[in-house]
Design an enzyme around this catalytic site. Structure first.
Site, PDB file in Angstrom:
ATOM      1  CG  ASN A   8      -1.833   0.934   1.336  1.00 31.49           C
ATOM      2  OD1 ASN A   8      -1.912   2.080   0.371  1.00 31.49           O
ATOM      3  ND2 ASN A   8      -2.845   0.927   2.243  1.00 31.49           N
ATOM      4  NE  ARG A  89      -6.238   0.978  -0.065  1.00 33.98           N
ATOM      5  CZ  ARG A  89      -6.654   1.543   0.979  1.00 33.98           C
ATOM      6  NH1 ARG A  89      -5.796   1.737   2.081  1.00 33.98           N
ATOM      7  NH2 ARG A  89      -7.746   2.367   1.167  1.00 33.98           N
ATOM      8  CG  HIS A 178     -12.635   3.067   2.695  1.00 34.31           C
ATOM      9  ND1 HIS A 178     -13.419   4.224   3.381  1.00 34.31           N
ATOM     10  CD2 HIS A 178     -11.193   3.729   2.834  1.00 34.31           C
ATOM     11  CE1 HIS A 178     -12.501   5.068   3.900  1.00 34.31           C
ATOM     12  NE2 HIS A 178     -11.292   4.725   3.734  1.00 34.31           N
ATOM     13  CG  ASN A 209      -6.944   9.699   9.987  1.00 36.12           C
ATOM     14  OD1 ASN A 209      -7.638  10.695  10.518  1.00 36.12           O
ATOM     15  ND2 ASN A 209      -5.746   9.400  10.252  1.00 36.12           N
ATOM     16  NE  ARG A 239      -9.931  12.373   3.778  1.00 37.64           N
ATOM     17  CZ  ARG A 239      -9.964  11.141   3.468  1.00 37.64           C
ATOM     18  NH1 ARG A 239     -10.771  10.499   2.511  1.00 37.64           N
ATOM     19  NH2 ARG A 239      -8.809  10.587   3.726  1.00 37.64           N
ATOM     20  NE  ARG A 283      -5.743   6.712  19.339  1.00 41.68           N
ATOM     21  CZ  ARG A 283      -4.744   6.054  18.509  1.00 41.68           C
ATOM     22  NH1 ARG A 283      -4.127   5.004  19.172  1.00 41.68           N
ATOM     23  NH2 ARG A 283      -4.366   6.411  17.597  1.00 41.68           N
ATOM     24  CD  GLU A 332     -10.669  -2.936  12.765  1.00 44.20           C
ATOM     25  OE1 GLU A 332      -9.611  -3.055  13.442  1.00 44.20           O
ATOM     26  OE2 GLU A 332     -10.800  -3.052  11.562  1.00 44.20           O
ATOM     27  CD  GLU A 382      -8.234  -1.685   3.491  1.00 47.76           C
ATOM     28  OE1 GLU A 382      -8.573  -0.726   2.412  1.00 47.76           O
ATOM     29  OE2 GLU A 382      -7.938  -1.360   4.528  1.00 47.76           O
TER      30      GLU A 382
HETATM   31  P1  AMP Z   1      -7.525   4.081  10.405  1.00 45.82           P
HETATM   32  O1  AMP Z   1      -7.342   5.172   9.664  1.00 45.82           O
HETATM   33  O2  AMP Z   1      -8.271   3.047  10.121  1.00 45.82           O
HETATM   34  O3  AMP Z   1      -5.805   3.840  10.986  1.00 45.82           O
HETATM   35  O4  AMP Z   1      -8.028   4.760  11.972  1.00 45.82           O
HETATM   36  C1  AMP Z   1      -7.441   5.681  12.638  1.00 45.82           C
HETATM   37  C2  AMP Z   1      -8.268   6.300  13.805  1.00 45.82           C
HETATM   38  O5  AMP Z   1      -8.486   5.273  14.632  1.00 45.82           O
HETATM   39  C3  AMP Z   1      -7.968   7.275  14.590  1.00 45.82           C
HETATM   40  O6  AMP Z   1      -8.829   8.539  14.726  1.00 45.82           O
HETATM   41  C4  AMP Z   1      -7.659   6.832  15.794  1.00 45.82           C
HETATM   42  O7  AMP Z   1      -7.925   7.652  16.877  1.00 45.82           O
HETATM   43  C5  AMP Z   1      -8.648   5.725  15.789  1.00 45.82           C
HETATM   44  N1  AMP Z   1      -8.078   4.620  16.839  1.00 45.82           N
HETATM   45  C6  AMP Z   1      -7.055   3.756  16.761  1.00 45.82           C
HETATM   46  N2  AMP Z   1      -7.214   3.095  17.989  1.00 45.82           N
HETATM   47  C7  AMP Z   1      -8.151   3.669  19.025  1.00 45.82           C
HETATM   48  C8  AMP Z   1      -8.712   3.433  20.089  1.00 45.82           C
HETATM   49  N3  AMP Z   1      -7.983   2.255  21.047  1.00 45.82           N
HETATM   50  N4  AMP Z   1      -9.557   4.012  20.544  1.00 45.82           N
HETATM   51  C9  AMP Z   1     -10.329   5.029  20.125  1.00 45.82           C
HETATM   52  N5  AMP Z   1     -10.018   5.196  18.577  1.00 45.82           N
HETATM   53  C10 AMP Z   1      -8.810   4.536  18.147  1.00 45.82           C
END
Ligand code: AMP
Length: 396
Positions: A8, A89, A178, A209, A239, A283, A332, A382
């Protein structure tokens, strides 16, 4: 065991996973970050141990060479010959490349034609493909498109109500993104429910994100919240998601900025970050909200409201959803986000069990037995989808 590299390539990063097929075992996983900057970081996990090193990596070709050399140096592979295929990807195949393909010079030429549609992503994708081709010239490469799963949306779902010529001559339509994640998660939840994908209707909430919702009817994506670009849909980390398009010209005048500059603000300084002024990371937002920061809470509520709007609408569009599924970083790992979304869906008979909802990164049914729609957490994967398509196509 066939070893497949799932790649990726982002604008300044190169993520990789070496996967043993058909067992689908992750042999190693890693990332090169800050490519093109002075202090690039190479991270790899070998036998459960995380190794991190700093380098000066100018471009994706250098990053690719480094990754492959490190695989040998760290004893993950003995020779490049062990890599049977490389799956990339690729963010956009438009309506030309609508399923995974073996990459030849023809596909590279097509992708080069498509660059205008998603320059931020397609340029690094192409650079990654070319870098692997140069270093592993005899290894077959496959492109797996983020848009492919949405390629069979009905016309009424992908057409924008704009002059038809915009669609015919300039390819302006909804493509959706996605797709690899939505496909994996919707298939996986069917398995978890003991059914075939063709027999279930699912609304997938891919919340990371970047974030998008997908209406999956009998295994087919029939609508999704992202559109011509990944800016449409629900608010995300930075965004805006949907806004009244008239705001763009209005703010150009107010701020004395170009359309490009305003679009950049909608992409990079909006969403969680824009509303809260705190962070683009969920978070940080929950921490701030729990300490009483009203705008952090507002950013979370604005997003939850819009997500619930999509879920309710897609529930109707699929003809009644059997399951709502949460996936990706937030989906998740953030029980509180799942909770405030589901609280907005009680009119549909959705009810979650807050104790079951208290989970992270696991496959779990979190709805109560009497919930009218099942609610699941299903971690996305993915890379395994990329590896599956790569194996299928290199042996075809
Ligand atoms: P991704 O783009 O799928 O990697 O997701 C990133 C997002 O997942 C960010 O906003 C992180 O804050 C959120 N995230 C990852 N771990 C946690 C967690 N343990 N609790 C809350 N949000 C999380």
């Amino acid at each position: 065991m066939a070893k497949i590299m799932a790649v990726n390539a982002g604008s300044s990063s190169l993520k990789f996973q070496l996967i043993g097929m058909p067992e689908e075992t992750v042999i190693t996983t890693g990332i090169v970050e800050r490519i093109g900057m002075k202090d690039s970081v190479f991270t790899i996990k070998v036998n459960g141990e995380k190794i991190q090193q700093m380098f000066d990596i100018d471009n994706h070709a250098v990053a690719t060479k480094l990754v492959l050399d490190k695989l040998i140096e760290l004893g993950v592979i003995q020779s490049f010959d062990e890599i049977e295929g490389v799956g990339h990807r690729v963010v956009h195949g438009a309506d030309v490349l609508t399923e995974s393909v073996l990459i030849t010079d023809k596909e590279i030429a097509i992708l080069e034609e498509l660059v205008d549609l998603a320059p931020l992503h397609l340029i690094p994708n192409l650079t990654g493909i070319k870098a692997f081709k140069e270093i592993l010239p005899t290894v077959k490469q496959v492109a797996v498109f983020d848009t492919a799963f949405h390629a069979h949306m009905p016309e009424e779902a992908y057409m924008y109500a704009v002059p038809y010529d915009w669609y015919e001559r300039h390819a302006v339509r909804k493509y959706g993104f996605h797709g690899t994640s939505h496909k994996y998660v919707s298939e996986r939840v069917a398995v978890l429910m003991g059914k075939e994908p063709k027999d279930v209707n699912v609304v997938v909430c891919h919340l990371g994100n970047g974030a998008s919702i997908c209406a999956v009817k009998g295994g087919v994506s029939i609508d999704t919240s992202m559109g011509f670009t990944p800016l449409e849909g629900i608010p995300m980390g930075t965004r805006s998601g949907n806004i009244d398009p008239a705001v763009i010209e209005y703010m150009m005048v107010k701020k004395g900025k170009s359309a490009r500059e305003i679009t950049a603000i909608l992409n990079k300084q909006s969403g969680y970050l824009g509303v809260s002024g705190v962070s683009s990371d969920s978070r940080d937002l929950w921490d701030a909200a729990n300490r009483g920061n009203a705008r952090a809470r507002l950013a979370l509520d604005v997003q939850a409201k819009r997500i619930a709007d999509y879920v309710a609408s897609y529930h109707c569009y699929v003809g009644g959803a059997d399951a709502i599924v949460f996936t990706a970083g937030i989906g998740e790992n953030a029980p509180s986000t799942r909770s405030i979304i589901c609280a907005r869906l009680t009119a549909l008979g959705v009810a979650i069990d807050e104790a079951k909802n208290e989970c992270r990164g696991v496959e779990r049914l979190i709805s109560t037995p009497d919930s009218k729609i099942q609610v699941w957490v299903v971690p996305t994967n993915e890379e395994v989808m990329i590896a599956r398509d790569t194996v299928r196509l290199i042996h075809a």
